[in-house]
Design a protein around this motif. Structure first.
Motif, PDB file in Angstrom:
ATOM      1  N   SER A  51       0.833 -10.006  -2.808  1.00  0.00           N
ATOM      2  CA  SER A  51       1.679  -8.914  -3.282  1.00  0.00           C
ATOM      3  C   SER A  51       1.485  -8.695  -4.763  1.00  0.00           C
ATOM      4  CB  SER A  51       3.150  -9.230  -2.996  1.00  0.00           C
ATOM      5  OG  SER A  51       3.539 -10.388  -3.691  1.00  0.00           O
ATOM      6  N   ALA A  52       1.950  -7.550  -5.237  1.00  0.00           N
ATOM      7  CA  ALA A  52       1.858  -7.230  -6.652  1.00  0.00           C
ATOM      8  C   ALA A  52       2.969  -7.935  -7.421  1.00  0.00           C
ATOM      9  CB  ALA A  52       1.962  -5.719  -6.846  1.00  0.00           C
ATOM     10  N   SER A  78      -3.287  -6.937  -5.710  1.00  0.00           N
ATOM     11  CA  SER A  78      -4.496  -7.188  -4.929  1.00  0.00           C
ATOM     12  C   SER A  78      -5.113  -5.867  -4.499  1.00  0.00           C
ATOM     13  CB  SER A  78      -4.159  -8.035  -3.700  1.00  0.00           C
ATOM     14  OG  SER A  78      -3.714  -9.313  -4.078  1.00  0.00           O
ATOM     15  N   MET A  79      -6.409  -5.720  -4.732  1.00  0.00           N
ATOM     16  CA  MET A  79      -7.103  -4.487  -4.394  1.00  0.00           C
ATOM     17  C   MET A  79      -8.508  -4.798  -3.892  1.00  0.00           C
ATOM     18  SD  MET A  79      -5.266  -1.765  -5.001  1.00  0.00           S
ATOM     19  CE  MET A  79      -3.594  -1.585  -5.641  1.00  0.00           C
ATOM     20  N   PRO A  80      -8.967  -4.091  -2.875  1.00  0.00           N
ATOM     21  CA  PRO A  80     -10.358  -4.227  -2.457  1.00  0.00           C
ATOM     22  C   PRO A  80     -11.288  -3.717  -3.558  1.00  0.00           C
ATOM     23  CG  PRO A  80      -9.048  -3.096  -0.788  1.00  0.00           C
ATOM     24  CD  PRO A  80      -8.223  -3.157  -2.028  1.00  0.00           C
ATOM     25  N   GLU A  81     -12.544  -4.061  -3.451  1.00  0.00           N
ATOM     26  CA  GLU A  81     -13.529  -3.568  -4.410  1.00  0.00           C
ATOM     27  C   GLU A  81     -13.565  -2.040  -4.392  1.00  0.00           C
ATOM     28  OE1 GLU A  81     -17.459  -5.554  -5.390  1.00  0.00           O
ATOM     29  OE2 GLU A  81     -18.115  -3.998  -3.989  1.00  0.00           O
ATOM     30  N   GLY A  82     -13.682  -1.455  -5.572  1.00  0.00           N
ATOM     31  CA  GLY A  82     -13.739  -0.008  -5.678  1.00  0.00           C
ATOM     32  C   GLY A  82     -13.146   0.452  -6.990  1.00  0.00           C
ATOM     33  N   SER A  83     -13.014   1.747  -7.154  1.00  0.00           N
ATOM     34  CA  SER A  83     -12.431   2.330  -8.366  1.00  0.00           C
ATOM     35  C   SER A  83     -11.065   2.912  -8.044  1.00  0.00           C
ATOM     36  CB  SER A  83     -13.351   3.410  -8.947  1.00  0.00           C
ATOM     37  OG  SER A  83     -14.540   2.832  -9.472  1.00  0.00           O
ATOM     38  N   TYR A  84     -10.144   2.746  -8.973  1.00  0.00           N
ATOM     39  CA  TYR A  84      -8.754   3.160  -8.774  1.00  0.00           C
ATOM     40  C   TYR A  84      -8.270   3.969  -9.966  1.00  0.00           C
ATOM     41  CZ  TYR A  84      -8.876  -0.164  -4.981  1.00  0.00           C
ATOM     42  OH  TYR A  84      -9.219  -0.824  -3.833  1.00  0.00           O
TER      43      TYR A  84
END
Length: 430
Positions: A51-52, A78-84
């Protein structure tokens, strides 16, 4: 103080590829519960991988619907690989000047002022990556110093720093697939330096762009163009680079050094040409960057050339391959000579003993920068983009402003809050 509450609002965002969907999340510091989706966290709660939450340092206080503190605080999700694309509503009960960094000290927003009780909304895009290379199942060969870096940990981390740093809302959403990514390949003068007092131009570059660009800084200390290949760092870049993206390459500082790591000028040029061709095959735009000078002055105050012939090799390849060139070697010479030998230490890692915790000996480094020097070098890189007329310049926050390296900023005008993480060991070199 009561309970710190974050409102989590989830919406579906259609991907531009197929019909896949991803979620956007908004976290709001609030005194009162507003919806059934609200997540309640106490100020002392910390990020847990599921969780954040607040991370790495003491949590801020909740005051009048703002998360605020007297010193740095961190938020991770938590974030998957990528751009946000991240939107932050800055401001709190007191007047504040808030600087926002992401991941391993990438500068996103520099000294944003808000009045007491006021707020200001700003947006930027953050690249999140992991060591795995897909397809294929291999990983980037990381150095020991990278194993615990925020750049490789699979979460998106934001740092809020400055005078009464304060935030009311944090929104995180997958970036539009059409946004260009700028991939950086280089060495310790480009890398996201994790710890004070070190810094490099690549980690300052995001602050000059709005949310329409993602900066993916894959540079690492000690790299030559050949070791970048051997450690699968180019493989990592080319596993995700797409049409419309950019690849900036700056090597030379380590390539020129004698010994087993030396890269001959012939091999250097051949590898540059190889990755220029590969970028073009992907529909991306390659850009070459000459290495900035070291802090070496002659008796009359001119910079001496310690990198020859590598910068000229880069210029020649750029010309023969018809690719964009950012001549940072020339721009840095102008910059250093304008600052002058006596004052130029203010740009590099020079510090008397006991300036930093547990620092028994003085630091003096004529290659690596502090935050001020790195910021000025990043301004030179942006100027080089403008001189080369790269399409990226349309996405600058201030596209009509041109830096003049002959008239650099004063250190006090640039000064950034100091991150609470230090490392007295010089960045890895060959």
């Amino acid at each position: 103080m009561g309970r710190l509450k974050f409102v989590l609002q989830t919406c579906l965002v259609l991907s531009l590829i197929g019909t896949s969907v991803a979620s956007a999340q908004t976290y709001t510091c609030s005194q009162h519960k507003k919806s059934m989706d609200e997540i309640q966290l106490a100020p002392q709660d910390t990020y847990s991988g599921a969780s954040a939450g607040f991370d790495l340092a003491p949590s801020p206080s909740l005051v009048k619907n703002a998360c605020t503190a007297e010193r740095d605080f961190f938020f991770s999700a938590s974030m998957p690989e990528g751009s946000y694309t991240v939107s932050v509503t800055l401001g709190g009960p007191a007047a504040a000047i808030t600087t926002v960094r992401a991941e391993a000290r990438r500068l996103m927003l520099r000294k944003v002022s808000t009045a007491a009780g006021g707020e200001r909304i700003e947006s930027f895009t953050v690249n999140v990556r992991r060591p795995a290379i897909t397809p294929g199942g291999q990983e980037v060969k990381r150095k020991p110093r990278e194993l615990h870096s925020l750049n490789w940990d699979g979460k998106l981390t934001l740092e809020f720093a400055g005078d009464h740093p304060s935030v009311r809302k944090i929104s995180i959403a997958p970036a539009n697939k059409s946004l260009p990514t700028v991939y950086l390949a280089g060495d310790s003068t480009v890398v996201d330096q994790d710890n004070e007092p070190w810094a490099a131009w690549g980690q300052m570059l995001p602050s000059f762009f709005g949310p329409g660009v993602s900066i993916a800084n894959n540079a690492e200390s000690g790299e030559t163009i050949r070791s970048f290949v051997g450690e699968r760092r180019f493989d990592k870049i080319f596993s995700t680079i797409h049409a419309g993206d950019f690849l900036l390459m700056q090597f030379g500082h380590n390539d020129q050094k004698p010994g087993s790591g030396n890269v001959s000028t012939q091999d250097y040029a051949a590898l540059l040409r190889k990755y220029i061709a590969m970028a073009r095959e992907k529909g991306a735009t390659p850009v070459l960057v000459t290495s900035m000078n070291r802090r070496t002055y002659d008796a009359v105050g001119h910079i001496t050339d310690t990198l020859a012939p590598y910068p000229q090799v880069v210029r020649d390849v750029a010309s023969s391959e018809n690719v964009g060139l950012i001549d940072l070697n020339t721009l840095s010479k102008t910059l250093y000579e304008a600052v002058g030998e006596a004052k130029s230490r203010s740009m590099f890692v020079y510090a008397d003993a006991n300036t930093y915790p547990n620092q028994a000996e003085a630091l003096h480094d004529d290659t690596h920068f502090n935050s001020y020097g790195a910021y000025e070098l990043a301004r030179c890189v942006v100027l080089g983009m403008q001189q080369a007329q790269l399409p990226l310049v349309k996405l600058l926050r201030e596209p009509n402003i041109r830096f003049d390296p002959a008239h650099p900023d004063e250190p006090g005008a640039v000064a950034l809050p100091v991150t609470p993480f230090f490392d007295l060991e010089k960045p890895y070199e060959r």
